[in-house]
Enzyme design. Structure first.
Site, PDB file in Angstrom:
ATOM      1  N   ASP A  90     102.865  35.222  44.161  1.00 38.75           N
ATOM      2  CA  ASP A  90     101.412  35.104  44.010  1.00 38.75           C
ATOM      3  C   ASP A  90     100.874  34.841  45.408  1.00 38.75           C
ATOM      4  O   ASP A  90     101.084  33.770  45.972  1.00 38.75           O
ATOM      5  CB  ASP A  90     101.117  33.933  43.048  1.00 38.75           C
ATOM      6  CG  ASP A  90      99.627  33.644  42.911  1.00 38.75           C
ATOM      7  OD1 ASP A  90      98.831  34.220  43.680  1.00 38.75           O
ATOM      8  OD2 ASP A  90      99.273  32.831  42.044  1.00 38.75           O
ATOM      9  N   LYS A 104     103.274  27.622  38.203  1.00 37.77           N
ATOM     10  CA  LYS A 104     104.503  27.865  37.432  1.00 37.77           C
ATOM     11  C   LYS A 104     105.293  28.982  38.087  1.00 37.77           C
ATOM     12  O   LYS A 104     104.733  29.834  38.774  1.00 37.77           O
ATOM     13  CB  LYS A 104     104.131  28.265  35.999  1.00 37.77           C
ATOM     14  CG  LYS A 104     103.951  27.063  35.085  1.00 37.77           C
ATOM     15  CD  LYS A 104     105.295  26.553  34.592  1.00 37.77           C
ATOM     16  CE  LYS A 104     105.096  25.202  33.919  1.00 37.77           C
ATOM     17  NZ  LYS A 104     106.354  24.565  33.558  1.00 37.77           N
ATOM     18  N   TYR A 126     103.759  20.167  42.206  1.00 32.85           N
ATOM     19  CA  TYR A 126     103.341  21.331  41.437  1.00 32.85           C
ATOM     20  C   TYR A 126     102.580  22.325  42.307  1.00 32.85           C
ATOM     21  O   TYR A 126     101.592  21.994  42.926  1.00 32.85           O
ATOM     22  CB  TYR A 126     102.445  20.899  40.269  1.00 32.85           C
ATOM     23  CG  TYR A 126     101.985  22.068  39.470  1.00 32.85           C
ATOM     24  CD1 TYR A 126     102.869  22.703  38.603  1.00 32.85           C
ATOM     25  CD2 TYR A 126     100.709  22.583  39.610  1.00 32.85           C
ATOM     26  CE1 TYR A 126     102.467  23.808  37.880  1.00 32.85           C
ATOM     27  CE2 TYR A 126     100.307  23.685  38.890  1.00 32.85           C
ATOM     28  CZ  TYR A 126     101.186  24.294  38.038  1.00 32.85           C
ATOM     29  OH  TYR A 126     100.804  25.397  37.326  1.00 32.85           O
ATOM     30  N   SER A 167     123.979  53.338  25.501  1.00 32.52           N
ATOM     31  CA  SER A 167     125.401  53.713  25.713  1.00 32.52           C
ATOM     32  C   SER A 167     126.313  52.505  25.874  1.00 32.52           C
ATOM     33  O   SER A 167     126.831  52.262  26.958  1.00 32.52           O
ATOM     34  CB  SER A 167     125.581  54.593  26.952  1.00 32.52           C
ATOM     35  OG  SER A 167     124.716  55.655  26.950  1.00 32.52           O
ATOM     36  N   ASP A 178      98.412  37.220  38.123  1.00 29.94           N
ATOM     37  CA  ASP A 178      98.137  37.075  39.552  1.00 29.94           C
ATOM     38  C   ASP A 178      99.361  37.269  40.438  1.00 29.94           C
ATOM     39  O   ASP A 178      99.339  36.924  41.614  1.00 29.94           O
ATOM     40  CB  ASP A 178      97.487  35.700  39.832  1.00 29.94           C
ATOM     41  CG  ASP A 178      98.362  34.542  39.367  1.00 29.94           C
ATOM     42  OD1 ASP A 178      99.482  34.786  38.892  1.00 29.94           O
ATOM     43  OD2 ASP A 178      97.920  33.383  39.484  1.00 29.94           O
ATOM     44  N   ARG A 183      97.115  25.410  33.946  1.00 28.43           N
ATOM     45  CA  ARG A 183      97.633  24.373  34.845  1.00 28.43           C
ATOM     46  C   ARG A 183      99.125  24.138  34.666  1.00 28.43           C
ATOM     47  O   ARG A 183      99.628  23.047  34.966  1.00 28.43           O
ATOM     48  CB  ARG A 183      96.839  23.063  34.654  1.00 28.43           C
ATOM     49  CG  ARG A 183      95.387  23.244  35.021  1.00 28.43           C
ATOM     50  CD  ARG A 183      94.511  22.053  34.756  1.00 28.43           C
ATOM     51  NE  ARG A 183      93.115  22.439  34.979  1.00 28.43           N
ATOM     52  CZ  ARG A 183      92.502  22.424  36.165  1.00 28.43           C
ATOM     53  NH1 ARG A 183      93.144  22.005  37.217  1.00 28.43           N
ATOM     54  NH2 ARG A 183      91.260  22.821  36.294  1.00 28.43           N
ATOM     55  N   GLY A 224     116.017  34.661  56.566  1.00 33.76           N
ATOM     56  CA  GLY A 224     117.160  35.485  56.172  1.00 33.76           C
ATOM     57  C   GLY A 224     117.294  35.720  54.687  1.00 33.76           C
ATOM     58  O   GLY A 224     117.936  36.672  54.257  1.00 33.76           O
ATOM     59  N   HIS A 261      93.037  32.624  39.047  1.00 34.90           N
ATOM     60  CA  HIS A 261      94.437  33.008  38.873  1.00 34.90           C
ATOM     61  C   HIS A 261      94.593  34.175  37.895  1.00 34.90           C
ATOM     62  O   HIS A 261      95.624  34.321  37.247  1.00 34.90           O
ATOM     63  CB  HIS A 261      95.247  31.817  38.373  1.00 34.90           C
ATOM     64  CG  HIS A 261      95.333  30.686  39.359  1.00 34.90           C
ATOM     65  ND1 HIS A 261      96.277  30.656  40.365  1.00 34.90           N
ATOM     66  CD2 HIS A 261      94.589  29.570  39.511  1.00 34.90           C
ATOM     67  CE1 HIS A 261      96.123  29.547  41.077  1.00 34.90           C
ATOM     68  NE2 HIS A 261      95.098  28.865  40.587  1.00 34.90           N
ATOM     69  N   GLN A 295      99.603  31.462  48.516  1.00 43.25           N
ATOM     70  CA  GLN A 295     100.077  30.214  47.880  1.00 43.25           C
ATOM     71  C   GLN A 295     101.598  30.141  47.661  1.00 43.25           C
ATOM     72  O   GLN A 295     102.174  29.069  47.725  1.00 43.25           O
ATOM     73  CB  GLN A 295      99.346  29.937  46.568  1.00 43.25           C
ATOM     74  CG  GLN A 295      99.749  30.829  45.395  1.00 43.25           C
ATOM     75  CD  GLN A 295      99.407  30.189  44.037  1.00 43.25           C
ATOM     76  OE1 GLN A 295      98.271  29.815  43.782  1.00 43.25           O
ATOM     77  NE2 GLN A 295     100.391  30.077  43.163  1.00 43.25           N
TER      78      GLN A 295
HETATM   79  C1  F6R Z   1      98.677  28.262  35.936  1.00 44.88           C
HETATM   80  C2  F6R Z   1      97.667  28.452  36.971  1.00 44.88           C
HETATM   81  C3  F6R Z   1      96.251  28.065  36.677  1.00 44.88           C
HETATM   82  C4  F6R Z   1      95.778  26.913  37.566  1.00 44.88           C
HETATM   83  C5  F6R Z   1      94.359  26.461  37.219  1.00 44.88           C
HETATM   84  C6  F6R Z   1      93.839  25.375  38.150  1.00 44.88           C
HETATM   85  O1  F6R Z   1      99.915  28.667  36.404  1.00 44.88           O
HETATM   86  O2  F6R Z   1      97.945  28.893  38.059  1.00 44.88           O
HETATM   87  O3  F6R Z   1      96.065  27.777  35.318  1.00 44.88           O
HETATM   88  O4  F6R Z   1      96.663  25.844  37.434  1.00 44.88           O
HETATM   89  O5  F6R Z   1      93.474  27.545  37.288  1.00 44.88           O
HETATM   90  O6  F6R Z   1      93.918  25.865  39.451  1.00 44.88           O
HETATM   91  P1  F6R Z   1      93.365  25.070  40.737  1.00 44.88           P
HETATM   92  O7  F6R Z   1      93.992  23.707  40.692  1.00 44.88           O
HETATM   93  O8  F6R Z   1      93.841  25.910  41.866  1.00 44.88           O
HETATM   94  O9  F6R Z   1      91.894  25.025  40.609  1.00 44.88           O
HETATM   95 MG    MG Z   2      98.034  31.850  40.917  1.00 44.26          MG
HETATM   96 MG    MG Z   3     101.228  33.784  38.361  1.00 42.90          MG
END
Ligand code: F6R
Ligand code: MG
Ligand code: MG
Length: 369
Positions: free
Chosen positions: A11, A235, A232, A246, A52, A269, A103, A18, A94
């Site tokens: 991503d 994910k 965090y 086959s 994303d 999140r 490497g 996202h 990110q």
């Molecule tokens: C889940 C994800 C989104 C963000 C959410 C808050 O994997 O990426 O749900 O966690 O949109 O994002 P921020 O903290 O960047 O505003």
């Molecule tokens: Mg993202």
């Molecule tokens: Mg993603």
């Protein structure tokens, strides 16, 4: 001929938030990989997205964990990040956790699934890509494909599959792995992989038969971003490669498990359980509550490493009902708001932003009387 099939993803900026990948990023990646193909580094490639995540599907003859291929992917993500910064896309760069490539892309943020194998006379390969969930989301469908006779008719009626398969399972907390045989150890396999946030299927191997026993027939990416970054950072949306036909499960036996939109963790999140919805690429856009979690599947025939395809397999109307069920589960789960089991249990929230909220409440607690 031995060919390596690599999916490397990251991503490097969302559009908007996202939700999805901007087409300009796909263009930048295509240009970079096309240059590498002309120079003979790659046999072939296909660039796509799931939510994303920018997904680089590549074939070559350099084997797994190759410095040149990983370097090429890193360079591609860097160039895409530059474009993402220009467009001020959300969270540009990110997943690139370091400034310099050292490497190997593992441990640096992007996810990778790679598999080297002898290309057969007919070699169907499926690239699966998920967004807003974690590697354990593959446990249930991969298990059903390679071990469940109620899913895979071939396990019962095809003598070349009747002996079953070998599962390599990783304990991602203890950094240990184990190989287990199905059907002999079915119940023990399930005892582990039912705990999908800790035990993940990494690879599947064939047993003695017409395929080489040391060449995997399925591989799943298992990067855990929070183990890398210590906090965090999104994910670790996983990808997988599965070979079919086959002596292996048929294409339809590989796809059928996704007709059941099982509950996976991730979603908003990275903190919620929700249904995994199979979709065509054009619908791999995570909007509702940043989801629900998606899976896409692109099918290819390999011709001396060339990618003949893709066919957008979940665009098929055969998965419409799975989508309807997923949306009904979405309504039901969402009604729970901040309550478990929609929200993940506390131990899985450890790497989210929740602990910092709880910390300030901690000191106000007094002894219970
Ligand atoms: C889940 C994800 C989104 C963000 C959410 C808050 O994997 O990426 O749900 O966690 O949109 O994002 P921020 O903290 O960047 O505003
Ligand atoms: Mg993202
Ligand atoms: Mg993603």
């Amino acid at each position: 001929m031995k060919v390596t099939f690599s999916i490397i993803k990251a991503d490097v900026g969302g559009w908007p938030g996202h939700a999805t990948v901007h087409p300009e990023l796909i263009k930048v990646a295509e240009q970079n990989l096309s240059k590498a193909k002309k120079q003979g580094e790659l046999i072939d490639f296909h660039v796509t997205h799931c939510g994303d995540d920018l997904e680089l599907i590549m074939t070559h003859t350099k084997g797994e964990d190759n410095e040149k291929i990983h370097g090429l992917a890193w360079d591609t993500f860097k160039k895409a990040t530059k474009k993402a910064k220009e467009l001020k896309l959300y969270g540009a760069g990110q997943d690139l956790l370091s400034d310099a490539f050292s490497g190997n892309i593992r441990g640096m943020g992007p996810g990778a699934a790679e598999m080297e194998f002898t290309e057969r006379e007919g070699e169907p390969v499926i690239a699966f890509m998920m967004d807003k969930t974690e590697p354990g989301a593959f446990n249930l469908p991969i298990f059903r494909t390679f071990a469940d006779p109620f899913n895979t008719a071939g396990l019962v009626i095809d003598p070349s599959m009747h002996n079953g398969f070998v599962f390599e399972i990783w304990d991602i907390q203890r950094h240990m792995s184990i190989k287990m045989e199905s059907p002999e150890e079915l119940y023990d396999i399930l005892a582990l992989i039912g705990a999908k946030s800790r035990f993940v299927i990494k690879r599947v191997y064939p047993k003695k038969g017409k395929l080489p026993e040391d060449e995997p027939v399925a591989v799943i990416s298992t990067e855990k971003l929070f183990h890398i970054a210590g906090k965090y950072v999104g994910k670790d949306d996983p990808v997988a490669i599965v070979r079919a036909q086959s002596g292996l499960p048929a294409l339809g036996e590989v796809l059928n498990p996704y007709g059941f939109p099982h509950l996976v963790s991730g979603w908003m999140r990275g903190s919620h359980n929700g249904p995994l919805m199979p979709v065509g690429v054009k619908n791999a856009v995570c909007t509702r509550f940043d989801g629900p979690p998606r899976v896409i599947a692109l099918g290819f025939q390999l011709a001396k490493g060339k990618l003949v395809g893709p066919v957008d397999l979940f665009a098929d109307t055969g998965f419409d009902r799975a989508r309807d069920i997923a949306l009904e589960i979405t309504d039901y789960m969402r009604m729970h708001g901040p309550f478990e089991p929609h929200r993940l249990p506390l131990e899985e929230m450890e790497y989210t932003t929740l602990p910092s909220v709880l910390k300030k409440l901690h000191e106000r607690f007094t002894e219970m009387k």
